[in-house]
Design an enzyme around this catalytic site. Structure first.
Site, PDB file in Angstrom:
ATOM      1  CB  SER A  22      -0.940   0.001   1.205  1.00 30.27           C
ATOM      2  OG  SER A  22      -0.201   0.022   2.392  1.00 30.27           O
ATOM      3  CG  HIS A  69      -1.285   3.431   5.277  1.00 32.00           C
ATOM      4  ND1 HIS A  69      -2.589   3.063   5.269  1.00 32.00           N
ATOM      5  CD2 HIS A  69      -0.663   2.552   4.469  1.00 32.00           C
ATOM      6  CE1 HIS A  69      -2.746   2.002   4.492  1.00 32.00           C
ATOM      7  NE2 HIS A  69      -1.587   1.674   3.994  1.00 32.00           N
ATOM      8  CG  ASP A  85      -5.381   4.346   5.942  1.00 34.43           C
ATOM      9  OD1 ASP A  85      -5.493   3.944   4.773  1.00 34.43           O
ATOM     10  OD2 ASP A  85      -4.294   4.572   6.489  1.00 34.43           O
TER      11      ASP A  85
END
Lengths: 257, 187
Positions: free
Chosen positions: B64, B103, B129
């Site tokens: 990701s 992230h 998210d």
């Protein structure tokens, strides 16, 4: 004069060769020792003597022969114990990994202080048009577009994998003294063509709306600032940002539109 | 190849028998082994102390954050920083979920008392998210963050991934390393 090699001498040399190979002497060539030049041959035999391996003369005594055999046994035993193939494989693998690690560390260290002399040039980052400001389920959301002229080329060097460029909107409200929201971002990879590293774009529509946590966006002053994150191949991540003095700001209208 | 392995195993068995006979040597080698294990533990705990993070080194498991971080890269985390900023790559953990996520911070809302509410997004993901958070959770807090990514080293985590995917490998590797340490003559 070249000494004629006796049988025992030959054996001694073989043992010596074994040991030398074991500790990695590349220039030792046991096979060519006899046909080679006299000097190299004598050198070898000198070395054999220096190592005090049993010579033909005293090896004839039974006790000496016994000791010689014992010593040979010992050598073989030692080699067995070291399970050489595995030990060497292990050594090679770990040496390789160590070298890789050292090179990585060197690569990471080599570009310390790069930003001091190489700063991307941000020519323009300013609001182009405020398209709308609406209330979405209790929260204010503004949609806008901006102009962005920036040359990111100086940020790249050989340990940079990509630069993550993003536009940050900051504003203050009564509930939150400090809000920072990313409106737009782009990944520029080191492998991209040089033209991709220069951003020269007008009227760029935001990727993410300027959305407040509440309904307090109207009438606020919003500052736009360009920031970027250096993502290395290996090593430390570090940030860069447009100088505060060159940033631009705008005021959101007091009414929804 | 099979012969070689069998040969090695035989030698190891002989070595172990010899070691068993010589209790003094056995103690020495066991202490040696213990020292290696405890050094590793100490380094880990020391890193935890310095970085104030419960896991100072993490392995990237998903794509990701590609192309910046790929599966198998390792990240060094620092949690001793008081504040996290927008754009920082952070590792966070959602309550009741085991696997931490790496992230980037997309939004920061700072309250008057200094508390922050954060929203994250993966560089390579299309949306933020919120779908990954606990049901009904809209924001992350500072406590959810295990650390800020400060450095990266590529490929090293592949070993961990392999060990996780094939648990048998873990026992084989640890067993072999222990055995070789026990029977090695270096120490």
């Amino acid at each position: 004069m070249e000494p004629k090699p006796t049988k025992d001498n030959f054996e001694a040399r073989q043992i010596l060769a074994q040991i030398s190979l074991g500790i990695g002497m590349p220039h030792f060539q046991p096979k060519t020792g006899f046909s080679g030049s006299p000097t190299s041959s004598t050198w070898h035999s000198e070395r054999a003597k220096a190592r005090s391996w049993p010579k033909a003369t005293n090896a004839s005594r039974p006790s000496e022969i016994k000791r010689h055999k014992e010593r040979k046994e010992k050598t073989r035993y030692k080699n067995n114990n070291m399970h050489t193939v595995w030990v060497r494989l292990n050594a090679v693998v770990f040496f390789g990994l160590t070298v890789l690690l050292c090179l990585s560390v060197l690569a990471a260290l080599s570009k310390i202080g790069h930003t001091r002399y190489h700063q991307p040039k941000i020519h323009k980052l300013a609001l182009n048009q405020l398209r709308s400001i609406k209330n979405h389920g209790g929260v204010d959301r503004a949609l806008l577009s901006f102009d962005l002229h920036a040359d990111m080329t100086p940020a790249f060097h050989w340990n940079i994998k990509q630069i993550f460029v993003y536009v940050v909107a900051s504003y203050k409200t009564d509930t939150n003294p400090n809000n920072k929201i990313v409106l737009w971002d782009r990944i520029i990879e080191a492998t991209d063509p040089p033209s991709a590293k220069i951003i020269q774009e007008e009227n760029v529509f935001v990727k993410y709306g300027l959305m407040d946590q509440g309904a307090e966006l109207r009438g606020r002053e919003v500052q736009l600032q360009l920031m970027w994150d250096h993502m290395p191949l290996t090593g430390v991540l570090y940030m860069g940002e447009q100088e505060k003095s060159t940033t631009s700001s705008f005021t959101v209208p007091h009414e929804y539109l | 190849m099979i012969d070689l392995i069998r040969d090695t195993i035989d030698k190891q068995v002989i070595e172990l028998k010899k070691l068993w006979a010589n209790k003094r040597m056995l103690t020495f080698q066991l202490l040696n082994l213990a020292m290696i294990v405890f050094s590793a533990l100490m380094i880990w705990k020391g890193l935890m102390f310095v970085t104030k993070s419960e896991s100072p080194v993490v392995v990237v498991l998903s794509g990701s954050m590609e192309p910046a971080f790929q599966r198998g890269d390792i990240l060094f985390l620092n949690n001793s920083v008081q504040k996290v900023y927008v754009g920082d790559v952070v590792v966070f953990k959602i309550k009741d979920r085991d696997i931490p996520i790496v992230h980037r911070i997309l939004k920061v809302h700072e309250k008057p008392d200094g508390k922050v509410e954060l929203l994250t997004k993966g560089d390579n993901n299309r949306v933020d998210d919120r779908g990954l958070y606990a049901p009904g959770q809209l924001w992350l807090e500072r406590e959810d963050i295990l650390g800020k990514a400060v450095g990266t080293l590529r490929y090293v985590g592949m070993v961990t991934i392999a060990l996780n995917d094939y648990p048998v490998l873990k026992y084989v590797l640890v067993g072999m390393m222990g055995l070789f340490v026990l029977t090695s003559k270096e120490g």
